[in-house]
Design a protein around this motif. Structure first.
Motif, PDB file in Angstrom:
ATOM      1  N   ASP A 271      40.605  29.120  34.221  1.00 18.90           N
ATOM      2  CA  ASP A 271      41.836  29.629  34.812  1.00 18.90           C
ATOM      3  C   ASP A 271      42.695  30.190  33.687  1.00 18.90           C
ATOM      4  O   ASP A 271      43.208  29.454  32.851  1.00 18.90           O
ATOM      5  CB  ASP A 271      42.569  28.506  35.547  1.00 18.90           C
TER       6      ASP A 271
ATOM      7  N   LEU B 246      45.527  34.172  35.908  1.00 22.74           N
ATOM      8  CA  LEU B 246      45.404  35.464  36.573  1.00 22.74           C
ATOM      9  C   LEU B 246      45.082  35.258  38.045  1.00 22.74           C
ATOM     10  O   LEU B 246      45.082  34.132  38.544  1.00 22.74           O
ATOM     11  CB  LEU B 246      44.315  36.294  35.888  1.00 22.74           C
ATOM     12  N   SER B 247      44.758  36.336  38.740  1.00 21.28           N
ATOM     13  CA  SER B 247      44.497  36.245  40.184  1.00 21.28           C
ATOM     14  C   SER B 247      43.150  35.602  40.483  1.00 21.28           C
ATOM     15  O   SER B 247      42.920  35.144  41.610  1.00 21.28           O
ATOM     16  CB  SER B 247      44.576  37.624  40.824  1.00 21.28           C
TER      17      SER B 247
ATOM     18  N   ASP C  68      39.933  43.907  38.402  1.00 22.03           N
ATOM     19  CA  ASP C  68      39.929  42.576  37.792  1.00 22.03           C
ATOM     20  C   ASP C  68      39.853  42.695  36.269  1.00 22.03           C
ATOM     21  O   ASP C  68      40.532  41.961  35.544  1.00 22.03           O
ATOM     22  CB  ASP C  68      38.760  41.750  38.311  1.00 22.03           C
TER      23      ASP C  68
ATOM     24  N   GLU D 234      43.190  43.926  34.938  1.00 24.10           N
ATOM     25  CA  GLU D 234      44.151  42.820  34.889  1.00 24.10           C
ATOM     26  C   GLU D 234      43.853  41.920  33.701  1.00 24.10           C
ATOM     27  O   GLU D 234      44.771  41.469  32.988  1.00 24.10           O
ATOM     28  CB  GLU D 234      44.089  42.013  36.188  1.00 24.10           C
TER      29      GLU D 234
ATOM     30  N   THR E 285      37.277  32.383  42.871  1.00 18.75           N
ATOM     31  CA  THR E 285      38.477  31.686  43.328  1.00 18.75           C
ATOM     32  C   THR E 285      38.084  30.352  43.952  1.00 18.75           C
ATOM     33  O   THR E 285      38.888  29.694  44.598  1.00 18.75           O
ATOM     34  CB  THR E 285      39.248  32.531  44.367  1.00 18.75           C
TER      35      THR E 285
END
Length: 885
Positions: free
Chosen positions: A248, A251-252, A317, A320, A411
């Motif tokens: 983690d 970020l998204s 992604d 980002e 996720t």
């Protein structure tokens, strides 16, 4: 006589396809070619000192009669003089992975050690011939055998072979593919050995997990290649841990710690073409790869490799990742690449693994080429990728056959299934008590393939991406929103009791049994679950549990139409928890340290009213922000008042003026705040407190009057529905002690938060007249007691202050009286504004604001006697005392 009709639609050079008509011998030539020049491929060979078996491939003849075509090989001893022909055999039923069919031909009586050139051909109807490329072989006794694979794991294997009678300049290695037919293997990815040894090995990493591979050893003599037998192995499945294998970064999405096919963060891993789930496809043919987005589809190579835990990233992604992370080009354990550190301080390493086209790898150690799951929208023979090297990173478009590194994103979570959470009471989350406790409503629509992983652990469901929260407004499902349907209670012994409340209010109890399959995350129950009046047919039997924790439960009811509808429940524990009031404390000292907002207590609903103590363990040099928030309590109790009784720092009580605090729903969010000191809040200007509640200080940024080394304790009182207090005028005459101990009044007041966020009386000015005729008492002899009496006020607000503003006797205002001699006093729980009381403060001190006690009877003040009436006016100034510093 019938006429023959000939329709010629295309040149023979486009290819031939003869289709009979249903009319005698009519025929036509189709415009759709059967084959073209790309349909024929020259393959490998098997040789001895004097013989050779040749192989090739042709596409498009599977369903054609042998009379339609001729296949074989042209060969000779010079590349440009293939003067000999060997008829070939089409091996029917032996389809290649690329859709072709194998051609074979045997040559014998060949000279030993001679190089022979050959090419496959196909001739259609003796009119047009297509040929493959020219290949070569050398007749030899040299051989190679394929060794069994060793050290097979989820990402690689060691392969090899044994060569005999090899020439000194020969090379050895293995070829690898994922289809079993010989020609596909021999055309597979070339893995050369480091050097020619009689027994050689090739260690291949970067393979895909849980994949069957076929391989063969080869001996390349320069003019020809000798192959060993085809063997196989299957890589182990990779155990992707949604928690431990991903990072983690803040970020998204979470990013995998290493590349697909890698065993560590610095391992380069595999190189994969677009849609190639194996890492060994070396074809240049775009048709051998995906031609549409594979992100979150069943062609997503990461999803396949991770058993649904993860997917390929998108170009967004990667953008980002590089935009929001600190990117540092570095070497880790000798491997070059980017170290990316996220906003939360966690990091990953992306090695510069280069790229592969067919069998050639370039850019290793200098450039990173990473795959996405997106096709190029303007040309589906290209795919989106992401490229980086020292000093730059950018989105790119590459041919689908160009193999890139793959880094997974996810996720997903790894929430364990704990059946012990089930052992409690469960209520439908349909707002029957006016709130949603866990879910948006009592029903959610899912696909019937959804399960614990796709719902609780957030795995992507590539079969059915269905999710619809059927909230309170969707009454058509067959229940009444906001109605109490009872509860179901599961016990550890496998029993379930369902207390059902029907629409008409009829209550019944039904007992059943259940079992839990912890592997499949299912419940097998022999009675219908609590589900109101829903029309869904399947309500018992083996049902999927989609979610279960201390607070919420989701049980899926399959509907037989591709959908499942989860019943959404909240637990008894959650019900009790939500009924409690969280207490949030904000403490920041002048050094900007402390607690910026933390729930440090919860008050049960049944214990809200009364006194409580908040304890914060820590230290502070001074007060800059001191707030207490009682969350959601105003929403539940609009008239609630909360105030501070005492503050202790390190066990010692400190002074404060509660009149200078601010109270109520200051932020209009349903919370009740007591703002004691806030340089950005009420009572502040330009970041300073105008008047400190803790000292005589004014216009300050902080106040060291509030400091502690170990803890601060705050006693406070909550009143959810404040009582009304009624001040009454009481006067007692001395002869018969005549008078009424309640007296007349001018209404009541209660504690409220006023428009200035001060805790104040709801009514401040009072005007009371006592008429003697109403009580049948002669008050003319004077008074031994006259006061404004307020029952029970001292129990709650002992600091309440009232001020007498006017008094009239028999309609004539008294003048010259001393307001300072009308004190606030008490008699137990009674508050008294004491005009005169021979037994009270005034009597004890023998002073009176209106006259002097009689010499003959010092208990009596004659000036307070009246014949017809006494009228008093007074104000309730505040509920807290004013502090003298």
């Amino acid at each position: 006589m019938k006429k023959n009709k000939i329709f010629i639609f295309a040149s023979l050079m486009l290819g031939l396809s003869f289709t009979a008509c249903d009319d005698d011998d009519n025929y036509f030539i189709s415009t759709d070619p059967v084959i073209d020049a790309s349909s024929i491929t020259t393959g490998s060979s098997d040789v001895t000192a004097t013989t050779a078996t040749l192989y090739g491939t042709v596409k498009g003849l599977d369903d054609k009669s042998a009379a339609f075509y001729k296949v074989g090989f042209k060969y000779g001893y010079e590349q440009n003089a293939l003067s000999n022909t060997a008829d070939g055999t089409l091996v029917k039923g032996e389809g290649r992975a690329d859709g072709g069919t194998t051609i074979t031909a045997a040559l014998s009586g060949l000279p030993t050690g001679k190089t022979i050139y050959y090419q496959a051909f196909v001739t259609l109807k003796n009119q047009v011939t297509f040929t493959g490329e020219v290949s070569s072989l050398v007749t030899t006794d040299a051989k190679v055998t394929t060794a069994d694979a060793q050290a097979v794991d989820f990402a690689g294997a060691v392969m090899g072979g044994q060569a005999t009678d090899a020439t000194p300049d020969a090379t050895v290695g293995v070829v690898i593919a994922t289809a079993p037919d010989v020609e596909t293997v021999r055309a597979g990815l070339i893995l050369p050995a480091a050097s020619q040894e009689a027994a050689f090995t090739v260690a291949k990493s970067g393979l895909a997990p849980a994949t069957k591979y076929y391989y063969a050893a080869y001996l390349d003599l320069g003019s020809g290649i000798v192959y060993g037998d085809v063997k196989e192995f299957t890589t182990a499945a990779a155990d992707f841990d949604a928690d431990n294998d991903f990072v983690d970064l803040g970020l998204s999405v979470k990013w995998a710690k290493s590349n697909l096919g890698a065993k560590s963060a610095t391992d380069l891993g595999g190189l994969f073409g677009f849609g190639d789930a194996t890492g060994v496809n070396n074809s240049f043919d775009p048709a051998q790869y995906a031609s549409a987005d594979i992100y979150k589809t069943k062609q997503d190579i990461v999803w396949l490799a991770s058993d649904g835990v993860a997917t390929l990233p998108s170009a967004a992604d990667y953008e980002e990742l590089f935009a929001k992370c600190k990117a540092e080009w570095t070497e880790v354990d000798g491997v070059a690449g980017y170290q990316l550190t996220g906003p939360n301080g966690n990091s990953i390493f992306l090695p510069a693994a280069g790229t592969r086209t067919a069998n050639d790898v370039t850019g290793e150690g200098t450039v990173g080429y990473y795959a996405t799951g997106s096709i190029n929208v303007s040309d589906n023979t290209f795919a989106d990728g992401f490229q980086f090297f020292s000093g730059n990173s950018t989105k790119i478009s590459v041919p689908v056959y160009q193999a890139l590194s793959v880094r997974a994103i996810s996720t997903a979570r790894n929430v364990p299934f704990e059946k012990a959470h089930l052992y409690t009471k469960w209520y439908l989350d349909n707002g029957q008590d006016g709130k949603q406790h866990v879910f948006e409503g009592p029903f959610t629509q899912w696909g019937d393939t959804d399960n614990w992983n796709t719902v609780t652990n957030n795995y992507p469901n590539l079969d059915q991406q269905i999710y619809w929260e059927m909230g309170k407004d969707n009454g058509w499902i067959g229940y009444t929103y906001g109605k109490d349907y009872g509860y179901m209670e599961f016990t550890e012994d496998g029993k379930v009791n369902i207390h059902r409340i029907a629409e008409d209010g009829t209550a019944t109890d039904e007992t059943g049994t259940y079992t839990i399959d912890e592997t499949d995350k299912t419940i097998d129950i022999d009675i219908n679950v609590l589900c109101a009046n829903t029309w869904i047919g399947t309500k018992s039997g083996k049902l999927k549990i989609l979610a279960l924790d201390n607070d919420g439960l989701r049980i899926a009811l399959p509907n037989g139409d591709g959908y499942a509808y989860s019943l959404n429940y909240y637990s008894e524990r959650k019900r009790e928890f939500d009924d409690a009031t969280p207490v949030n404390f904000q403490w920041v000292d002048g050094n900007w340290s402390g607690c910026w907002g933390e729930i440090i207590d919860r008050i049960d609903a049944t214990a809200l009213d009364g006194k409580h103590t908040l304890t914060y363990n820590g230290s502070a040099a001074s007060a800059m922000v001191v707030n207490i928030d009682f969350q959601n309590i105003v929403a539940k109790y609009p008239n609630v008042v909360i105030f501070i009784n005492e503050i202790r720092t390190d066990g010692t009580s400190i002074k404060f003026d509660a009149n200078d605090f601010f109270y109520g729903d200051i932020e209009n969010n349903g919370n009740y705040r007591i703002e004691m000191f806030n340089i950005w809040g009420k009572g502040a200007a330009d970041g300073k407190i105008v008047k400190s509640p803790f000292s005589a200080a004014t216009n300050v940024e902080s106040d060291p009057a509030v400091s502690f080394t170990s803890k601060i304790e705050i006693d406070y009182t909550i009143i959810t529905n404040p009582a009304a207090y009624t001040p009454g005028l009481v006067t007692i005459e001395p002869t018969q002690w005549g008078g009424d101990w309640t007296g007349p009044n001018d209404g009541s007041f209660t504690a409220i938060v006023d428009e200035n966020n001060k805790l104040a009386p709801s009514k401040k000015e009072f005007d009371i007249t006592l008429n003697a005729a109403d009580y049948g008492v002669d008050y003319s002899a004077g008074s031994i007691m006259t006061f404004i009496n307020t029952e029970d006020l001292m129990n709650v607000f002992p600091g309440t202050h009232m001020t007498l503003t006017d008094i009239a006797i028999d309609g004539t205002p008294l003048s010259g009286w001393d307001a300072a001699k009308v004190p606030n006093s008490s008699d137990g729980a009674k508050h008294r504004l004491e005009l005169w009381n021979t037994y009270g403060v005034t009597g004890t001190g023998r002073y009176c604001a209106f006259g002097v006690p009689s010499d003959t009877d010092p208990a009596v003040v004659a000036e307070l006697g009246f014949s017809t009436s006494m009228r008093v006016k007074f104000t309730v100034d505040g509920l807290f005392p004013t502090v003298e510093w």
